[in-house]
Design a protein around this motif. Structure first.
Motif, PDB file in Angstrom:
ATOM      1  N   VAL A 239      17.018  22.951  13.077  1.00  0.00           N
ATOM      2  CA  VAL A 239      16.419  23.098  11.750  1.00  0.00           C
ATOM      3  C   VAL A 239      15.226  22.154  11.596  1.00  0.00           C
ATOM      4  O   VAL A 239      14.151  22.549  11.121  1.00  0.00           O
ATOM      5  CB  VAL A 239      17.464  22.828  10.648  1.00  0.00           C
ATOM      6  CG1 VAL A 239      16.799  22.785   9.272  1.00  0.00           C
ATOM      7  CG2 VAL A 239      18.537  23.903  10.666  1.00  0.00           C
TER       8      VAL A 239
ATOM      9  N   LEU B 171      17.546  26.705   4.864  1.00  0.00           N
ATOM     10  CA  LEU B 171      16.196  26.424   5.337  1.00  0.00           C
ATOM     11  C   LEU B 171      15.243  26.309   4.151  1.00  0.00           C
ATOM     12  O   LEU B 171      15.402  27.014   3.147  1.00  0.00           O
ATOM     13  CB  LEU B 171      15.709  27.532   6.273  1.00  0.00           C
ATOM     14  CG  LEU B 171      16.585  27.854   7.492  1.00  0.00           C
ATOM     15  CD1 LEU B 171      16.014  29.049   8.242  1.00  0.00           C
ATOM     16  CD2 LEU B 171      16.696  26.647   8.410  1.00  0.00           C
TER      17      LEU B 171
ATOM     18  N   PHE C 285      13.931  30.553  13.747  1.00  0.00           N
ATOM     19  CA  PHE C 285      15.150  29.758  13.735  1.00  0.00           C
ATOM     20  C   PHE C 285      16.254  30.429  14.549  1.00  0.00           C
ATOM     21  O   PHE C 285      16.949  29.775  15.345  1.00  0.00           O
ATOM     22  CB  PHE C 285      15.605  29.532  12.301  1.00  0.00           C
ATOM     23  CG  PHE C 285      16.960  28.898  12.192  1.00  0.00           C
ATOM     24  CD1 PHE C 285      17.155  27.565  12.517  1.00  0.00           C
ATOM     25  CD2 PHE C 285      18.055  29.642  11.783  1.00  0.00           C
ATOM     26  CE1 PHE C 285      18.405  26.986  12.422  1.00  0.00           C
ATOM     27  CE2 PHE C 285      19.303  29.074  11.688  1.00  0.00           C
ATOM     28  CZ  PHE C 285      19.486  27.735  12.009  1.00  0.00           C
TER      29      PHE C 285
END
Length: 359
Positions: free
Chosen positions: A266, A300, A315
């Motif tokens: 992340v 996110l 991602f």
């Protein structure tokens, strides 16, 4: 005409006209210089004002030269009055058009600055322009000696009939004004309606709202319908938002290891992908013991609504690659099905007496 025109009259008239033209030229040159300096400022309103003055001041100078030249000539009182009226109407028309340009330009500047994204709310611009031109027209009529009171009375009666005939149009007009005044929707916002339409608001005019979808198609929505429907605005109260990605790992996984690896991915995505929020803190929340996996949610940070698709894409790719490197499995859903074979039916033995023959 009280007397004949002399050479001195013509010379003085020519001097007055030349002075008006010279003043118009000098003022235009000065305003061009001011316009260059106005472009260097942050506020765009000064550009609008200087641009309007470039129209008003030269024409006013020319009108003043003509008026001075006409005053020098030995004209009759009636002719002089007509000349003054024509020049006054001409000047009022120039001032009205320039004022309309200045005010509408300032309104457009304000609406663009409040929306934060390119686009304009033309409903306010058009209403402002019509009001300024209408006021200028009434001033011209009053200057010409025409009473505007009967005209206003006729417009009031006729306006009532028009309002009854154009109920839907007026409803859309006032709905558009209400939407902009309440600031629930502004040009540049990304919205989604309960009926399924979604996209960026391109413009809100006197009748309808134009929405541009991500596929670059335009959806036209009447203002009255937009004001009555349930709507989600993804740009307010702020443009940044969060998106959720659902992930699952096997029951044999070390959840501390899974959380640490996921947080690293992340952070990498938030720092390297355009449109992400670099200062976003990684957030992983386990929530479900599923049939074949432990489910969790990854949160996110996204700078703008349409950026979420690119960020989720990157991602998921990077997380899948990192999980393979770390030996973390994402099991596919499995289900065990048991099939039972039916047992054969065995006949019960008969009683010995059943085998005896009848006597």
């Amino acid at each position: 005409m009280n007397r004949a025109v002399t050479l001195d009259d013509l010379i003085l008239t020519g001097i007055a006209l030349a002075a008006g033209l010279a003043l118009a030229f000098l003022s235009r040159t000065l305003l061009l210089w001011l316009a260059k300096h106005a472009k260097r400022t942050r506020w765009s309103g000064d550009d609008v004002i200087v641009d309007a003055l470039r129209t008003v001041v030269p024409w006013a100078a020319i009108a003043g030269g003509i008026a001075a030249g006409a005053a020098v000539l030995p004209l009759t009182r009636t002719l002089q009055h007509h000349v003054n009226q024509v020049l006054t109407v001409w000047l009022i028309a120039v001032v009205t058009l320039s004022a309309a340009r200045v005010i509408t330009g300032l309104v457009r500047t304000v609406t663009q600055s409040r929306s934060g994204v390119a686009g304009s709310a033309t409903i306010f611009v058009n209403i402002t322009r019509i009001l300024v031109l209408a006021i200028g027209f009434l001033v011209v009529l009053q200057t010409l000696g025409i009473s505007v009171a009967p005209l206003l009375t006729a417009l009031g009666v006729g306006g009532l009939a028009v309002a009854l005939a154009l109920q839907d149009t007026l409803a859309n007009l006032f709905a558009g004004i209400h939407i902009l005044a309440s600031r629930t929707v502004q040009p540049g916002d990304y919205i989604r309606l309960s009926s399924g339409e979604e996209g960026y608001v391109e413009d809100i005019n006197w009748r309808q709202t134009t929405v541009r979808q991500l596929s670059n198609n335009l959806v036209v929505i009447p203002n009255g319908q937009l004001a009555k429907t349930n709507m989600t605005n993804y740009t307010r109260p702020e443009q940044q938002l969060t998106v959720l990605v659902q992930v699952g790992v096997g029951y044999d996984s070390d959840l501390e290891h899974v959380e640490r690896v996921t947080a690293e991915v992340v952070t990498e995505v938030m720092r390297e992908i355009t449109g992400a929020v670099p200062e976003h803190e990684p957030a992983i929340r386990f929530h479900t013991f599923g049939d074949s996996r432990i489910g969790f949610t990854v949160i996110l940070g996204v700078g703008e609504f349409s950026d979420q698709y690119r960020i989720k894409h990157e991602f998921i790719k990077r997380l899948h690659k990192r999980y393979r490197q770390e030996g973390i499995t994402i099991p596919a859903p499995t289900r065990t099905v048991s099939l039972k074979q039916p047992t054969a039916t065995v006949p019960h033995p008969r009683h010995p007496e059943d085998h005896q023959l009848p006597r």
